[in-house]
Design a protein around this motif. Sequence first.
Motif, PDB file in Angstrom:
ATOM      1  N   ALA A  44       0.836  -1.197   0.000  1.00  0.00           N
ATOM      2  CA  ALA A  44       0.000   0.000   0.000  1.00  0.00           C
ATOM      3  C   ALA A  44       0.874   1.251   0.000  1.00  0.00           C
ATOM      4  O   ALA A  44       1.945   1.286   0.607  1.00  0.00           O
ATOM      5  N   ASP A  50      -6.222 -12.646  -7.252  1.00  0.00           N
ATOM      6  CA  ASP A  50      -7.232 -11.897  -6.517  1.00  0.00           C
ATOM      7  C   ASP A  50      -7.254 -10.454  -7.014  1.00  0.00           C
ATOM      8  O   ASP A  50      -6.297  -9.703  -6.809  1.00  0.00           O
ATOM      9  N   SER A  88      -9.210  -7.970  -6.051  1.00  0.00           N
ATOM     10  CA  SER A  88      -9.499  -6.948  -5.042  1.00  0.00           C
ATOM     11  C   SER A  88      -8.248  -6.527  -4.279  1.00  0.00           C
ATOM     12  O   SER A  88      -8.039  -5.345  -4.007  1.00  0.00           O
ATOM     13  N   GLN A  89      -7.395  -7.496  -3.932  1.00  0.00           N
ATOM     14  CA  GLN A  89      -6.152  -7.221  -3.208  1.00  0.00           C
ATOM     15  C   GLN A  89      -6.405  -6.343  -1.971  1.00  0.00           C
ATOM     16  O   GLN A  89      -5.609  -5.477  -1.635  1.00  0.00           O
ATOM     17  N   ARG A  90      -7.493  -6.628  -1.273  1.00  0.00           N
ATOM     18  CA  ARG A  90      -7.876  -5.777  -0.148  1.00  0.00           C
ATOM     19  C   ARG A  90      -6.856  -5.806   0.970  1.00  0.00           C
ATOM     20  O   ARG A  90      -6.569  -4.778   1.594  1.00  0.00           O
ATOM     21  N   ASP A  91      -6.245  -6.989   1.199  1.00  0.00           N
ATOM     22  CA  ASP A  91      -5.267  -7.072   2.281  1.00  0.00           C
ATOM     23  C   ASP A  91      -4.041  -6.218   1.979  1.00  0.00           C
ATOM     24  O   ASP A  91      -3.414  -5.662   2.884  1.00  0.00           O
ATOM     25  N   ARG A 120      -4.157  -3.391   0.012  1.00  0.00           N
ATOM     26  CA  ARG A 120      -4.616  -2.006   0.089  1.00  0.00           C
ATOM     27  C   ARG A 120      -4.731  -1.531   1.536  1.00  0.00           C
ATOM     28  O   ARG A 120      -4.469  -0.364   1.844  1.00  0.00           O
ATOM     29  N   ASP A 121      -5.119  -2.461   2.415  1.00  0.00           N
ATOM     30  CA  ASP A 121      -5.270  -2.099   3.832  1.00  0.00           C
ATOM     31  C   ASP A 121      -3.944  -2.075   4.571  1.00  0.00           C
ATOM     32  O   ASP A 121      -3.903  -1.722   5.758  1.00  0.00           O
TER      33      ASP A 121
END
Length: 300
Positions: free
Chosen positions: A172, A229, A231-234, A236-237
């Motif tokens: 991130a 994946d 979204s790759q949310r982990d 981004r967070d």
Amino acid sequence: MAPDTVSLRYFLVLAQELNFTRAAARIGIAQPALSARMRRLEAELGTALLVRNTRSVVLTTAGAALAESAPPALAALDRAWDTARSAAAGELGTLRIGYSLSAGAETAPALVDRLIRGNSGLEVGAVPMATPEISPAVADGRIDAGITRGEQPGRGVRRFLLRRMRVGVQLAQHHPLAEHPEIEIAAAAAYPLRLPDRAANPVIHDQLSALFRDTRPHPRFHTPAVSFDMSQRDLRDGVTLAPAGEAAATASPAGLTWRPLRGAPSLTIHLVLPREQSPLHRRIRAVAKTLAHELHWLSD
């Protein structure tokens, strides 16, 4: 038997000039040789094409008909020769390229673009595939070529090094480590590391995990539920870091960036071709080699 094309081409020059001296000079042969060619051409066709006298040359009815019909016929023949030469040079046909998703950001599009540029007779189709399936698909002819990360195992194929990439981590933009132009391997290992599923690419999974083998404490590896994946949310967070090649520097989604790992060995991308190669395969290899040189893909 049809007359040879050289004699036909000489005849067309003579039909334009209507003068043996000028026609012979334009062609670049002696006048007697041109006269002999024309007599042989008439004998092969079984009819007179020219009426000769000491001052001029006049086309007969057959000669005028030949002068009108020969140019498109010769042009069609020239196109047939060009088509054969293009096929022999690997510039004609349908090319199927399989590539791993991780090679789809830069490497595969660059190669496909270069292959089709200026080759109107070449149709290229590129499809994403699971990495372990690419080499077997090349070997059995389902695809003509493959682009893979790492030197994937497989029989019946030849692999050519296409690109070396620095290894770093995708993270991130607000992550504390993003402030550094380079990141120490041990510093990255202090955070959970997001690796691709080993089943999706065991070669790269093992190579990336080996980077952190000697760090203490042992890093925590996180594998997403799907191999790619979106979204790759982990990431981004800021929860995880994702070891990745430098192509991620130009292909990072909004909110993410990439930093190199200091002292890490290179990742590699390989072109996979069948062991027995056609002109089309040799064309792919030549274009890939030129592209890698121009884009400095193999620079240390």
